[in-house]
Write an enzyme that holds these catalytic residues in place. Structure first.
Site, PDB file in Angstrom:
ATOM      1  N   LYS A 135     -43.716 114.960  55.962  1.00 45.54           N
ATOM      2  CA  LYS A 135     -43.600 114.678  54.531  1.00 45.54           C
ATOM      3  C   LYS A 135     -43.857 113.193  54.262  1.00 45.54           C
ATOM      4  O   LYS A 135     -43.410 112.349  55.043  1.00 45.54           O
ATOM      5  CB  LYS A 135     -42.175 115.037  54.095  1.00 45.54           C
ATOM      6  CG  LYS A 135     -42.039 115.411  52.647  1.00 45.54           C
ATOM      7  CD  LYS A 135     -40.664 115.964  52.355  1.00 45.54           C
ATOM      8  CE  LYS A 135     -39.672 114.857  52.046  1.00 45.54           C
ATOM      9  NZ  LYS A 135     -38.461 115.311  51.374  1.00 45.54           N
TER      10      LYS A 135
ATOM     11  N   LYS B 238     -27.998 110.874  62.101  1.00 42.45           N
ATOM     12  CA  LYS B 238     -28.017 109.436  61.789  1.00 42.45           C
ATOM     13  C   LYS B 238     -27.051 108.655  62.668  1.00 42.45           C
ATOM     14  O   LYS B 238     -27.304 107.499  62.980  1.00 42.45           O
ATOM     15  CB  LYS B 238     -27.683 109.202  60.317  1.00 42.45           C
ATOM     16  CG  LYS B 238     -28.802 109.593  59.371  1.00 42.45           C
ATOM     17  CD  LYS B 238     -28.528 109.048  57.978  1.00 42.45           C
ATOM     18  CE  LYS B 238     -29.577 109.472  56.980  1.00 42.45           C
ATOM     19  NZ  LYS B 238     -29.255 109.077  55.606  1.00 42.45           N
TER      20      LYS B 238
ATOM     21  N   LYS C   6     -40.489 107.555  51.603  1.00 43.36           N
ATOM     22  CA  LYS C   6     -40.374 106.125  51.273  1.00 43.36           C
ATOM     23  C   LYS C   6     -39.808 105.331  52.440  1.00 43.36           C
ATOM     24  O   LYS C   6     -40.024 104.134  52.528  1.00 43.36           O
ATOM     25  CB  LYS C   6     -39.591 105.901  49.987  1.00 43.36           C
ATOM     26  CG  LYS C   6     -38.205 106.499  49.888  1.00 43.36           C
ATOM     27  CD  LYS C   6     -37.639 106.198  48.494  1.00 43.36           C
ATOM     28  CE  LYS C   6     -36.620 107.157  47.953  1.00 43.36           C
ATOM     29  NZ  LYS C   6     -35.434 107.405  48.734  1.00 43.36           N
TER      30      LYS C   6
HETATM   31  P1  AMP Z   1     -36.036 111.014  49.172  1.00 41.11           P
HETATM   32  O1  AMP Z   1     -37.067 109.968  48.919  1.00 41.11           O
HETATM   33  O2  AMP Z   1     -36.297 111.786  50.447  1.00 41.11           O
HETATM   34  O3  AMP Z   1     -34.635 110.490  49.046  1.00 41.11           O
HETATM   35  O4  AMP Z   1     -36.194 112.130  48.040  1.00 41.11           O
HETATM   36  C1  AMP Z   1     -35.953 111.864  46.672  1.00 41.11           C
HETATM   37  C2  AMP Z   1     -36.566 113.018  45.880  1.00 41.11           C
HETATM   38  O5  AMP Z   1     -37.987 113.013  45.998  1.00 41.11           O
HETATM   39  C3  AMP Z   1     -36.119 114.407  46.337  1.00 41.11           C
HETATM   40  O6  AMP Z   1     -36.032 115.236  45.199  1.00 41.11           O
HETATM   41  C4  AMP Z   1     -37.254 114.862  47.221  1.00 41.11           C
HETATM   42  O7  AMP Z   1     -37.369 116.265  47.267  1.00 41.11           O
HETATM   43  C5  AMP Z   1     -38.454 114.243  46.532  1.00 41.11           C
HETATM   44  N1  AMP Z   1     -39.493 113.931  47.525  1.00 41.11           N
HETATM   45  C6  AMP Z   1     -39.424 112.980  48.480  1.00 41.11           C
HETATM   46  N2  AMP Z   1     -40.547 112.935  49.211  1.00 41.11           N
HETATM   47  C7  AMP Z   1     -41.363 113.918  48.727  1.00 41.11           C
HETATM   48  C8  AMP Z   1     -42.664 114.408  49.087  1.00 41.11           C
HETATM   49  N3  AMP Z   1     -43.370 113.859  50.076  1.00 41.11           N
HETATM   50  N4  AMP Z   1     -43.186 115.419  48.369  1.00 41.11           N
HETATM   51  C9  AMP Z   1     -42.480 115.978  47.364  1.00 41.11           C
HETATM   52  N5  AMP Z   1     -41.243 115.580  46.979  1.00 41.11           N
HETATM   53  C10 AMP Z   1     -40.679 114.558  47.651  1.00 41.11           C
END
Ligand code: AMP
Length: 327
Positions: A198, A117, A201
């Site tokens: 993946k 980052k 968001k």
């Molecule tokens: P993040 O949005 O990356 O901060 O992730 C927040 C939570 O959502 C974490 O527990 C991630 O493992 C889960 N998560 C985020 N994106 C995915 C995805 N595409 N599939 C499954 N779990 C996700």
């Protein structure tokens, strides 16, 4: 010196960073399993709003994102958990400072996320360097014995363990040293437009991510445009992660949303089934969200109450650390 013991009921702790709109991936991979944990654990779920300040941010966007995510946590049924905003539980920042006094700039500079980052921006906030220490405080304050972490957080959990052990051996046994465990396999949802990445968001495009609050027609449009492949054979609708990542992802989502691919032979039929399954899965959440959004005072009250409990639970741990370090 007091040395609080580990909690008797297993604690489950998870903090979401309020950046961007929550996606179907967040829901199937994190929020829905979090709701399932409530039956057997004392769950503390927070919004890590302090972590959102480690990179360039806009205050009004952050406030709106926090409000949306707070409402969403309630809408997915986390009302049996202790819900809180990290910034409203001052023990997090306070313990973070004490832990900064046992962390070294060398080890923080070696964190992969920091390196990645900080390379991107010409002006790196100091809080990006110290962010893993705040994360260590987030964890150690609640004395969980096990912390399920994905690969991207493994190095930070290792640091958390190092800091806890270093503090304990220098100043006395204040912290429970948590073990990293592999998270229960929730669905891993891939980007609809780039099915080898993946769904995210912040990293996905509008077309690549189904948002938790997308209305049915938007879900339909996004799924209809999801990348598949040119296979037109009679067994085209089959899982093969390497050769058919788009189709495999659609099948995974279909299964995770309670649908079945039995009898589906075309991508058009698969996409219709996937859309129906997602819409059905999200409908109750969106309905509840709409009700809660009309009553922001209720959401605020739940989070205020949660913060109060989080403070009560974490203050003895902070007090023990403060006394041990000589303040
Ligand atoms: P993040 O949005 O990356 O901060 O992730 C927040 C939570 O959502 C974490 O527990 C991630 O493992 C889960 N998560 C985020 N994106 C995915 C995805 N595409 N599939 C499954 N779990 C996700």
């Amino acid at each position: 010196m007091t040395s609080p013991t580990a909690p008797t009921r297993p604690r489950r702790l998870s903090l979401l960073q309020p950046t961007g709109h929550l996606t179907l991936g967040n829901y199937l991979g994190a929020l829905r399993p979090m709701a399932g944990q409530q039956a057997h654990a004392d769950c503390f779920y927070g919004l890590a709003d302090l972590h959102s300040l480690t990179v360039s941010h806009d205050p009004s966007t952050l406030r709106a994102t926090v409000a949306e995510q707070a409402t969403t946590l309630l809408a997915v049924g986390l009302d049996e958990s202790t819900l809180f905003l990290q910034s409203r539980v001052p023990t997090h920042a306070q313990l973070s400072y004490l832990l900064e006094c046992v962390a070294t700039t060398g080890e923080l500079g070696r964190m992969i996320q920091f390196k990645e980052k900080s390379r991107a921006g010409e002006s790196t906030r100091a809080s990006l360097l110290t962010y893993p220490v705040l994360m260590a405080a987030d964890i150690l304050l609640y004395r969980p014995e096990q912390v399920p972490v994905g690969d991207d957080q493994r190095q930070h959990l290792e640091l958390t363990r190092d800091l806890a052990m270093r503090f304990n051996s220098a100043y006395g046994p204040v912290f429970v040293v948590p073990e990293a465990t592999v998270p229960a396999v929730g669905a891993r949802v891939m980007d609809l437009a780039v099915p080898t990445s993946k769904m995210s968001k912040t990293g996905s495009t509008e077309a690549g991510a189904v948002r938790l609050l997308d209305p049915p027609d938007v879900v339909r449009r996004k799924v209809a445009r999801a990348v598949t492949d040119n296979d037109v054979g009679p067994d085209a609708v089959r899982a093969d992660r390497a050769a058919k990542p788009g189709v495999t992802n659609l099948l995974d989502v279909l299964g995770a949303c309670g649908g079945s691919a039995a009898g589906l032979s075309t991508y058009g039929a698969l996409k219709r089934a996937v859309t129906d399954a997602i819409v059905a899965e999200l409908e109750p959440v969106q309905k509840r969200y709409a009700e809660l959004a009309r009553d922001p005072a209720h959401v605020a009250a739940v989070f205020a109450q949660g913060a109060e409990r989080a403070r009560a639970v974490t203050e003895p741990v902070l007090a023990a650390a403060t006394a041990a370090i000589g303040l």
